[in-house]
Design a protein around this motif. Sequence first.
Motif, short mmCIF file in Angstrom:
data_model
loop_
_atom_site.label_atom_id
_atom_site.label_comp_id
_atom_site.label_asym_id
_atom_site.label_seq_id
_atom_site.Cartn_x
_atom_site.Cartn_y
_atom_site.Cartn_z
N GLU A 276 0.85 -1.18 0.00
CA GLU A 276 0.00 0.00 0.00
C GLU A 276 0.88 1.23 0.00
O GLU A 276 2.08 1.16 0.29
N GLU A 277 0.31 2.37 -0.33
CA GLU A 277 1.04 3.62 -0.22
C GLU A 277 1.28 3.91 1.26
O GLU A 277 0.43 3.64 2.11
N LYS A 278 2.45 4.44 1.55
CA LYS A 278 2.81 4.72 2.95
C LYS A 278 2.34 6.13 3.31
O LYS A 278 3.01 7.12 3.02
N LEU A 279 1.17 6.21 3.92
CA LEU A 279 0.52 7.47 4.21
C LEU A 279 0.27 7.62 5.71
O LEU A 279 0.09 6.62 6.42
N ALA A 280 0.21 8.86 6.16
CA ALA A 280 0.10 9.14 7.59
C ALA A 280 -1.16 8.53 8.19
O ALA A 280 -1.12 7.92 9.27
N PHE A 281 -2.30 8.66 7.52
CA PHE A 281 -3.54 8.18 8.14
C PHE A 281 -3.56 6.66 8.23
O PHE A 281 -4.13 6.09 9.17
N LEU A 282 -2.89 5.98 7.27
CA LEU A 282 -2.82 4.53 7.35
C LEU A 282 -1.89 4.09 8.48
O LEU A 282 -2.20 3.16 9.23
#
Length: 374
Positions: A276-282
């Motif tokens: 997955e994309e490494k994003l803050a909310f995840l």
Amino acid sequence: MPVKVLVVGGGFAGAQVAIDLAKCQHVDVTLVTRTDYFEASFANARSVVDPSIADQALWLYEAMKPHGTFIQGEVTQLSDSTAVLADGTQVAFDYAAIATGSSYAVGKSSTALTLQQRLQELQGLAARVKAARSVLVVGGGPLGVELAGEVLTDLPGVEVTLVHGGQRLLPSLTPKASAAAEAWLRSKGCKLLLGDKLQVPPGSSGGPFSGTTSAGVAVAADVLLMATGITTNSGLLAQTLPDALDPQGRVKVDATLRVVGHPRLFALGDVTDVPEEKLAFLASQQGQLVAASIAALAAAHVAGGQAATDAAGKRLGRWRPSKGIAVMIVTLGRAYAVGRIGCLTLRGWLPTAIKARNLEGFVSKYRRQLMAQP
């Protein structure tokens, strides 16, 4: 006797684990991180042209909600039950959460250990960009496109060149979103060198640069902004637990975010091999899941010993990559953005209203979520 939990790394994932576990009656949590400050790194592209946002996007860990025992330091060795810090201190634990994140030139600092040092870094870079007549961005992923967009919006007199090895920008978005971003950049005068590469000596980001691309195009700029070469911070495990890493250096985890082959270790955030994309909310939501899992294991251990713990381990929550649907918004300055929700392309007013014009709102959200007094 409380269950001892070690959290290594204090970004969005690690901070959330520590804060949630500090509320648990039967858990004694220790957070170890190399800096004395938390950084909402998604705001760093904006800080290149507006360093004032860094005053809100960075804060001391001591200002956070209760998160157990805090140690500013670096874990150099890790086993299934003990960590060794750089100063020789040993920290025993029953469970550990590895949230060491990733590193890249503009988004995160490799040298600033204190809040004041990091603010000075960001302010210095912003001053150099503001004084520049030309800026060279290397990398056409989300960070590179956001950096170019911020400079073109706030400093319209600056000549911006973006070099990207792929044939289209933002390959993690839909082709329509990529095309919209490319059209916007070109409309603002950005020179795009797509399908081309540039060799840059380490440590060059933030300073002047001149060189030649692999296609033979001469490029020069007063300020170079590197937006490539994102490195997973998994070196801690490379020597002591090499079986935990995949060939790309990412920590292998199962659906519960336990490290494969190491049931007392969890890993989350940028450091994992989750597709997955490494994003803050995840990362933040992974922190909530891991904290709940460790809390359940701790409660079972206190109530019924190893048998109850083993049973609880079979009922842990499972992580769905991207929460089941890929969502991302990429800003191009304050007045335009593109993005995706699954296969749906976002562009124009909706993603712009959500993030480009409301970046400070995203920062405020995490201040409320993590800080004692936001």
